[in-house]
Design an enzyme around this catalytic site. Structure first.
Site, mmCIF file in Angstrom:
data_model
loop_
_atom_site.group_PDB
_atom_site.id
_atom_site.type_symbol
_atom_site.label_atom_id
_atom_site.label_comp_id
_atom_site.label_asym_id
_atom_site.label_seq_id
_atom_site.Cartn_x
_atom_site.Cartn_y
_atom_site.Cartn_z
ATOM 1 N N LYS A 77 1.898 -2.839 -4.295
ATOM 2 C CA LYS A 77 1.210 -2.999 -3.007
ATOM 3 C C LYS A 77 -0.238 -2.563 -3.149
ATOM 4 C CE LYS A 77 2.412 -4.273 1.230
ATOM 5 N NZ LYS A 77 3.495 -5.187 1.612
ATOM 6 N N PRO A 114 -0.922 -12.112 0.713
ATOM 7 C CA PRO A 114 -1.441 -11.712 2.023
ATOM 8 C C PRO A 114 -0.544 -10.688 2.699
ATOM 9 C CG PRO A 114 -0.459 -13.901 2.133
ATOM 10 C CD PRO A 114 -0.403 -13.476 0.697
ATOM 11 N N ASP A 115 -1.115 -9.888 3.523
ATOM 12 C CA ASP A 115 -0.369 -8.870 4.272
ATOM 13 C C ASP A 115 -1.182 -8.582 5.531
ATOM 14 O OD1 ASP A 115 2.082 -6.918 3.371
ATOM 15 O OD2 ASP A 115 0.732 -5.847 4.709
ATOM 16 N N THR A 151 8.097 -16.318 6.158
ATOM 17 C CA THR A 151 8.589 -14.994 6.565
ATOM 18 C C THR A 151 9.371 -15.109 7.871
ATOM 19 O OG1 THR A 151 6.673 -13.986 5.498
ATOM 20 C CG2 THR A 151 7.899 -12.605 7.025
ATOM 21 N N VAL A 181 3.238 -13.742 12.175
ATOM 22 C CA VAL A 181 4.683 -13.941 11.991
ATOM 23 C C VAL A 181 5.404 -13.779 13.336
ATOM 24 C CG1 VAL A 181 6.760 -13.127 10.810
ATOM 25 C CG2 VAL A 181 4.567 -13.138 9.606
ATOM 26 N N ASP A 200 2.370 -6.063 22.351
ATOM 27 C CA ASP A 200 1.448 -5.933 21.222
ATOM 28 C C ASP A 200 0.330 -4.997 21.657
ATOM 29 O OD1 ASP A 200 0.728 -7.821 18.505
ATOM 30 O OD2 ASP A 200 -0.917 -6.663 19.352
HETATM 31 N N1 PHE Z 1 3.280 -9.491 2.834
HETATM 32 C C1 PHE Z 1 4.087 -9.987 1.761
HETATM 33 C C2 PHE Z 1 5.247 -9.030 1.561
HETATM 34 O O1 PHE Z 1 5.084 -7.841 1.740
HETATM 35 C C3 PHE Z 1 3.242 -10.053 0.554
HETATM 36 C C4 PHE Z 1 3.344 -11.201 -0.353
HETATM 37 C C5 PHE Z 1 3.492 -12.490 0.073
HETATM 38 C C6 PHE Z 1 3.276 -10.969 -1.697
HETATM 39 C C7 PHE Z 1 3.585 -13.506 -0.787
HETATM 40 C C8 PHE Z 1 3.350 -11.975 -2.591
HETATM 41 C C9 PHE Z 1 3.494 -13.257 -2.143
HETATM 42 O O2 PHE Z 1 6.348 -9.430 1.250
#
Ligand code: PHE
Length: 338
Positions: A77, A114-115, A151, A181, A200
């Site tokens: 991470k 992405p996160d 997701t 999401v 939110d």
């Molecule tokens: N936010 C995603 C997770 O924590 C991060 C991620 C997405 C990492 C796609 C790699 C590929 O699962």
């Protein structure tokens, strides 16, 4: 924090970004199954040390998530800990360059995605600067695109497994977090006939939620009587206290690290609340990204693997029941066997 705990990860790199001045932590929890993967979180923290702690916790969860999803990866991470009292967004290109540099220095042992706080466009830039070690670039730039839809799909598969054999129609669902999401989950649940109540921290999202047909609340959804609670905001909504007051029958959502500590799972179990661990429910994004970008899957094959999250959720729930474990213990046991 427990200062006597031993370090269970493999590596931790913390730098002060030379261009941005922002503290950046890249945690590699495990590369036993393959290179570590995990998103890049860009968020304000009270102290940079909180960002480092978050990176460590989140990277460990990614190891379990990858193993349960059957992916040839371990967990990692990145956390860029923005200062607590504001930061000039015009400096973002500098920050992204600093993040790419920190990732590049790990020589491919860690690949990002992405996160919270980062986008597909950021991934394109990191990919360009860090030897290709970023998933989810925009599709027109050769990536698999944002992981949000995947997701959300995985959460719906897990949710369906949790209410099975019943239907979602008519259920009262509380959704905490109306980000990219959360809003897709909201839309899908409304289409399936559920009643969705949303909250939110960003009240500007209220008209968007109401236009979809959801009810907006500023109340504490954890304490509301609900059929399903969906945590879809930054982690830690479930503490021993909030779990003791929780009014939901089932908890399942995409947020990472929903429990502040493992013993919260005991409170939930003892109160008869089913919690589908976040490491199971939130795997759709990584399954899609790795499936499309590395494993040669087409969209249909990736979706089938995401839908299999429902089977994993059922396996975790029945293992927990049979062995009298919490669902988080059952998930970790299954991950170790994977
Ligand atoms: N936010 C995603 C997770 O924590 C991060 C991620 C997405 C990492 C796609 C790699 C590929 O699962």
């Amino acid at each position: 924090m427990n200062r006597t705990e031993s370090f269970s990860g493999e590596a931790l790199r913390v730098v002060r970004g030379p261009r941005s001045g922002v503290a950046i932590a890249v945690a590699i929890h495990s590369t036993a199954r393959g290179p570590a993967i995990g998103g890049c979180r860009i968020k304000a923290y009270p102290s940079w040390r909180d960002g480092v702690d978050d990176a460590l916790r989140l990277s460990a969860a990614m190891t379990t998530k990858c193993a349960l999803a059957g992916l040839p990866h371990g967990g990692g991470k990145t956390v860029a800990a923005l200062p607590p009292h504001g930061w000039d967004p015009a400096r973002r290109p500098e920050l992204i360059a600093d993040i790419a540099e920190a990732i590049a220095a790990l020589g491919g042992r860690y690949r990002t995605g992405p996160d919270i706080g980062s986008t597909s466009e950021d991934m394109a830039e990191i990919h360009r600067l860090a030897h290709g070690w970023a998933f989810c670039r925009p599709e027109d730039q050769g990536g698999s695109g944002t992981s949000s839809a995947a997701t959300a799909r995985g959460v719906l598969a897990a949710l369906q497994a949790g209410v099975a054999p019943g239907s979602v129609s008519g259920l009262r669902v509380g959704l905490i977090g109306f980000g990219s999401v959360g809003r897709l989950i909201c839309q899908a649940l409304l289409e399936r006939g559920a009643k969705v109540v949303v909250t939110d921290v960003d009240s500007r999202l209220r008209p968007v939620a109401e236009r979809l047909g959801a009810v907006w609340t500023t109340g504490d959804l954890v304490r509301e009587p609900l059929d399903v609670l969906v945590p879809a905001a930054a982690g830690g909504v479930l503490t021993v206290e909030s779990a003791a007051a929780c009014g939901a029958s089932l908890i399942v959502g995409p947020a990472n690290n929903q429990l502040v500590a493992d013993d919260v799972a005991i409170v939930l179990r003892d109160r008869g609340i089913t919690w589908i661990p976040d490491v199971v429910a939130s795997a759709g994004g990584i399954i899609h990204a790795v499936g499309r970008e590395e494993l040669g899957m087409d969209e249909a094959a990736a979706n089938a693997k995401i839908d299999a999250i429902g089977d994993t959720a059922k396996t975790v729930l029945s293992r927990a029941r049979e062995r009298d474990l919490t669902t988080v213990q059952a998930a970790r046991e299954l991950a170790a066997l994977a």
